[in-house]
Structure formats: C-alpha cells, structure tokens
Design an enzyme around this catalytic site. Structure first.
Site, mmCIF file in Angstrom:
data_model
loop_
_atom_site.group_PDB
_atom_site.id
_atom_site.type_symbol
_atom_site.label_atom_id
_atom_site.label_comp_id
_atom_site.label_asym_id
_atom_site.label_seq_id
_atom_site.Cartn_x
_atom_site.Cartn_y
_atom_site.Cartn_z
ATOM 1 N N TYR A 79 -2.106 -1.235 10.377
ATOM 2 C CA TYR A 79 -2.079 -1.563 8.911
ATOM 3 C C TYR A 79 -1.331 -1.290 8.288
ATOM 4 O O TYR A 79 -0.198 -1.407 7.425
ATOM 5 C CB TYR A 79 -3.353 -0.990 8.114
ATOM 6 C CG TYR A 79 -3.609 -0.504 6.231
ATOM 7 C CD1 TYR A 79 -3.861 -1.950 6.295
ATOM 8 C CD2 TYR A 79 -2.504 0.149 5.601
ATOM 9 C CE1 TYR A 79 -4.210 -2.236 4.683
ATOM 10 C CE2 TYR A 79 -3.606 -0.273 4.224
ATOM 11 C CZ TYR A 79 -4.046 -1.484 3.994
ATOM 12 O OH TYR A 79 -3.931 -1.599 2.939
ATOM 13 N N SER B 243 0.656 -0.995 -0.240
ATOM 14 C CA SER B 243 -0.053 -0.103 -0.118
ATOM 15 C C SER B 243 0.802 1.241 0.097
ATOM 16 O O SER B 243 1.763 1.192 -0.006
ATOM 17 C CB SER B 243 -0.639 -0.137 1.458
ATOM 18 O OG SER B 243 -1.350 1.130 1.781
#
Length: 260
Positions: free
Chosen positions: A155, A142
């Site tokens: 995350y 990401s």
C-alpha cells in the site's frame, strides 16, 4: 469555483470516499459517472444521487485493471455526455502482512488496482481532455504517500507511486490545460479501514482499541478520524480550481497526522 455541467468520472464510487465525492459533485451540478466493479451498486448510487442532487449521475461498470473495460466505460461516458472534464481515480483495496510474509499475488493485486488503475483511467481520459483543452485528474493517495507504516509495504509503495504519476501528468498535460493532483487522506472510517482494525490487532498482538488510539489516531492532533466529507471537499477544490496554478500538488487531510 463550481462544477456545474462538468462531466466527472469517479472510480470505486458506489460507496465510501468515492460516493461522498460523487455526492459533493452532483450537489454542485456536475454530471457524474459512478464507475465501479459492481454495476448494480453503481446504478443504485447514481439513482440515489440524481434524486437528491442538482446534477445527475449514471452508473458504469469498470474494473480499473482491465484496459479494455476502462476504455469502454470512458467511451460510454463520452458518448453519453460528450466528453470528460474530471477524473477521480479512487478505486483501491488494502491488504496487510509483514513484508516477509506478504504473498506475491497479493502484492501484485494491490499494486495493480492502485497504480495500474490510475494509469489506465488517466490514459483513457487524457485524449478527451486534451481535445477540450482542459481537465483535472485527481489521484487518491494517502498519508501513506508520505509516510510508512508496518504491515503495509504494498500500500505504501503504491501510494508513493501515485505522487510520481500525478507529477508526470501535470507536466505532460500543462500545454493542454490539464492539471493533476493527489489527495492524501489520513484514516477515514470506511469499510476498508474498519477491516484493518482486527487484522492489525491480530498481526501486532494488541487490542483493537490500541490499533485505533495508538496506531491509527496516535499521530493526530485531536484523536479524530478524517471524514469522507473532509476528503470530498478537497476533491471539489482540485476539480473546480480554474487554472493550472494548482497542479502537480498533494494535499494532506489527516487531522495533523502528517505535516509538511
């Protein structure tokens, strides 16, 4: 570069980014295992893609945090098609909290799916790739592999960790012709991101429109979401690239949200 006849396993691919990657691969003639927690959804997606693509797909059940189930699903694919050429470790979730309020069980759950899942699926496919003398491992990172955001401690930690794992796979796999790379998308409007919008609005005390325009897209060059098709094209490049010249790398697909 093409994937005609290549055997590919894509986790979390019954929907969202994983499905788009599977669709791109099947359109190029690949044999794709739709690996998902929900076997019925995996089989339905596989049937749909086989009807519409040049290649073919099957559905397999896989909880990426369960080593026995991962190994069994990979073996099922090997038994069906004879090997594994490409792994896309895509399964993931999102949980947002301020760090001081982050439940430890949620922290462990998120890291397990992202990091343990990438580790276990890579561990399961590598012997088959080594035997064949080639292979491509693609981990779904990401922009948060490069950049931090409030509320996303678990995350961000997980996505940073995937960079290290891919680099180790790249170095260990080189003598066997196996490469590893990481895709780093920006905000892609999938159900995972749709779910974050009201959650972040509530936690930050702002409107959902402000979450989209200021938090999610504020750093982009054009206020545009990244699309699943954008990510799928990069996944195709990493999977089909013919040599180890492209290994141990990460590619950011984010409308300029993060540049390096």
């Amino acid at each position: 570069m093409n994937l005609n006849g290549k055997v590919c396993i894509i986790t979390g691919s019954a929907s969202g980014i994983g499905k788009a990657i599977a669709e791109r691969y099947v359109a190029d003639g690949a044999k794709v295992a739709i690996a998902d927690l929900r076997l019925d959804a995996a089989k339905a997606t596989a049937e749909e893609l086989t009807k519409n693509g040049k290649g073919e797909a099957i559905g397999v059940e896989m909880n990426v945090t369960d080593e026995a189930q991962v190994n069994a699903a990979v073996q099922q694919v090997v038994d069906h098609w004879g090997g594994v050429d490409v792994l896309v470790s895509n399964a993931g979730i999102q949980i947002v909290h301020k760090l001081e309020n982050f439940p430890y069980d949620d922290w462990k759950k998120l890291l397990s799916i992202h990091l343990d899942g990438a580790f276990l699926t890579s561990k399961a496919v590598l012997p088959h790739m080594y035997k064949a003398g080639s292979g491509s491992v693609i981990l779904m990172g990401s922009v948060h592999s490069k950049e931090a955001s409030p509320l996303k401690s678990a995350y961000v930690t997980a996505k940073h960790g995937l960079l290290g794992l891919a680099r180790v796979i790249a170095k260990e796999g080189a003598e066997h012709g196996v490469r590893a790379n990481v895709i780093c998308p920006g905000f892609v409007k999938t159900p995972l991101v749709e779910k974050q919008i009201p959650e972040q609005a509530k936690d930050l005390g702002i409107t959902e429109e402000e979450v989209i325009n200021d938090i999610m897209l504020g750093g982009t060059v054009d206020k545009e979401f990244t699309t699943v098709e954008d990510v799928a094209e990069i996944a195709h490049v990493f999977a089909a690239f013919p040599t180890n010249a492209l290994t141990g790398q990460s590619m950011i697909v984010s409308h300029g949200w993060f540049m390096e």
